[in-house]
Design a protein around this motif. Structure first.
Motif, PDB file in Angstrom:
ATOM      1  N   LYS A  88       0.813  -1.212   0.000  1.00 15.26           N
ATOM      2  CA  LYS A  88       0.000   0.000   0.000  1.00 15.26           C
ATOM      3  C   LYS A  88       0.852   1.270   0.000  1.00 15.26           C
ATOM      4  O   LYS A  88       0.510   2.252  -0.639  1.00 15.26           O
ATOM      5  CB  LYS A  88      -0.914   0.016   1.244  1.00 15.26           C
ATOM      6  CG  LYS A  88      -2.022  -0.993   1.181  1.00 15.26           C
ATOM      7  CD  LYS A  88      -2.864  -0.934   2.428  1.00 15.26           C
ATOM      8  CE  LYS A  88      -3.923  -2.031   2.417  1.00 15.26           C
ATOM      9  NZ  LYS A  88      -4.384  -2.383   3.750  1.00 15.26           N
ATOM     10  N   GLU A  89       1.920   1.242   0.785  1.00 18.29           N
ATOM     11  CA  GLU A  89       2.770   2.435   0.932  1.00 18.29           C
ATOM     12  C   GLU A  89       4.126   2.184   0.285  1.00 18.29           C
ATOM     13  O   GLU A  89       4.646   1.064   0.357  1.00 18.29           O
ATOM     14  CB  GLU A  89       2.989   2.752   2.415  1.00 18.29           C
ATOM     15  CG  GLU A  89       1.720   2.886   3.241  1.00 18.29           C
ATOM     16  CD  GLU A  89       1.059   4.244   3.095  1.00 18.29           C
ATOM     17  OE1 GLU A  89       1.750   5.214   2.728  1.00 18.29           O
ATOM     18  OE2 GLU A  89      -0.156   4.335   3.346  1.00 18.29           O
ATOM     19  N   ASP A 106       1.273   6.610  -1.545  1.00 21.03           N
ATOM     20  CA  ASP A 106       0.405   5.427  -1.612  1.00 21.03           C
ATOM     21  C   ASP A 106      -0.254   5.370  -2.993  1.00 21.03           C
ATOM     22  O   ASP A 106       0.241   6.002  -3.932  1.00 21.03           O
ATOM     23  CB  ASP A 106      -0.615   5.427  -0.465  1.00 21.03           C
ATOM     24  CG  ASP A 106      -1.398   6.726  -0.406  1.00 21.03           C
ATOM     25  OD1 ASP A 106      -1.508   7.392  -1.454  1.00 21.03           O
ATOM     26  OD2 ASP A 106      -1.882   7.095   0.674  1.00 21.03           O
TER      27      ASP A 106
END
Lengths: 160, 194
Positions: A88-89, A106
């Motif tokens: 996600k990041e 993100d």
């Protein structure tokens, strides 16, 4: 001191913060930070939440130092950019002289966009930081510690 | 390299704990971490192997208090002590403001102490730093062990200049804060000169 200290004046700090804010907006990043190669955080802008930015700065510097060491082993001077992509990041790090530009992003952004915007802004940051270094080296600069007393130093340890 | 930020009114200094493998560098940091109030410290980051040997470094930020309106923050690092982590050890010394050499008092570790202190001087030289001019403390750790040799013998072998010498048992905290205080005081005194 072992090396020239960096002295960051208030106007310079706000100037850098403004550049970081612009980069964050242009790259749709979550967070943008400027970190010294020795691991000191210089400035940060964005969604901090409860993120431990001090540790992030130290680890980013360690990361760049380790990959820089690997670069030298294979005959490169350094790796100027590093990217770590998570589920996600993600993190993109750009080496600009003695400082590191760190972008946390993100799925609102993409690595390509972050790389492009970071590159576009790196010359501006390099120039600003060169000026800061020059200002730090000016002889006769009045530092708040030039008249510090032994008692004041001792008082820092009074809790012990 | 000290970083002074007028906007946030902060001063940040870097202190590195150096010494041979298993001498107690991480134990020093762990004790400082465990004994410090939550608001004065950040997280203790340990990049260690599965067997808890330091792989790259340990790191903790420690805020000591305010001097002349500036928050003084010390970033404490350890290096990996094992000989084959030489490349990592050198990287961590970059930008150092003060060094603590943690010596292992056991007789069988004397050679390791000597080798490590020479290695420290050599690595500092690669950055054009001079141990003779750097804020520096010699900590004699593990004073409680039966095989510990007399402090005077360690001092005559390991002392490099007129640096403060602190006898310690890092596992119980003896001498840990005295060591930190001795090096931090030198770093701040250097700032006065600069």
């Amino acid at each position: 001191m072992t090396n020239s200290s960096i002295v960051m004046r208030e106007t310079r700090y706000h100037q850098i913060k403004a550049v970081l804010a612009r980069l964050r907006l242009d790259s749709s990043a979550r967070l943008v930070a400027l970190v010294d190669k020795d691991g000191q955080q210089i400035a940060v802008h964005g969604e901090l939440g409860d993120l431990d930015t001090t540790s992030l700065a130290s680890l980013a510097a360690g990361n760049v130092a380790a990959t820089g060491g690997m670069a030298k082993l294979i005959g490169e001077r350094e790796f100027p950019t590093l990217s770590h992509e998570g589920e996600k990041e993600s993190i993109h790090i750009c080496v600009i002289g003695r400082v590191l530009l760190l972008v946390v992003f993100d799925d609102r952004s993409s690595l390509g966009l972050v790389k492009l915007r970071s590159k576009q802004i790196s010359n501006e940051l390099a120039a600003t930081f060169a000026e800061i270094e020059e200002e730090s080296n000016v002889a006769g600069i009045s530092l708040p510690f030039s008249e510090i007393t032994d008692e004041e130093i001792d008082s820092l340890f009074s809790y012990q | 390299m000290t970083f002074i930020n007028y906007a946030s009114r902060e001063i940040n200094c870097k202190i590195v704990y150096y010494g041979p493998g298993l001498c107690g560098k991480t134990t020093n940091l762990q004790f400082i971490y465990d004994s410090t109030a939550a608001q004065a410290k950040g997280k203790l980051i340990s990049l260690a192997t599965e067997t808890d040997r330091t792989l790259f470094f340990d790191f903790m930020p420690l805020e000591l208090g305010t001097v002349r309106g500036f928050k003084t923050r010390f970033h404490l690092y350890t290096v990996p002590g094992q000989v084959f982590y030489e490349a990592s050890r050198k990287l961590i010394l970059k930008g150092v403001d003060g060094v603590v050499f943690v010596a292992d008092s056991q007789e069988e570790r004397m050679d390791a102490n000597i080798e490590s202190i020479f290695n420290l001087e050599e690595n500092l030289r690669t950055y054009s730093y001079d141990l003779m001019k750097l804020p520096y403390v010699l900590q004699l750790n593990k004073r409680d062990l039966p095989s510990a040799i007399p402090a005077a013998d360690l001092v005559s072998e390991l002392r490099r200049k007129d640096e403060p010498v602190v006898e310690a048992v890092a596992s119980t905290g003896v001498g840990v804060f005295d060591t930190l205080k001795a090096v931090a005081k030198q770093v701040l005194t250097e700032l006065r000169k600069s």
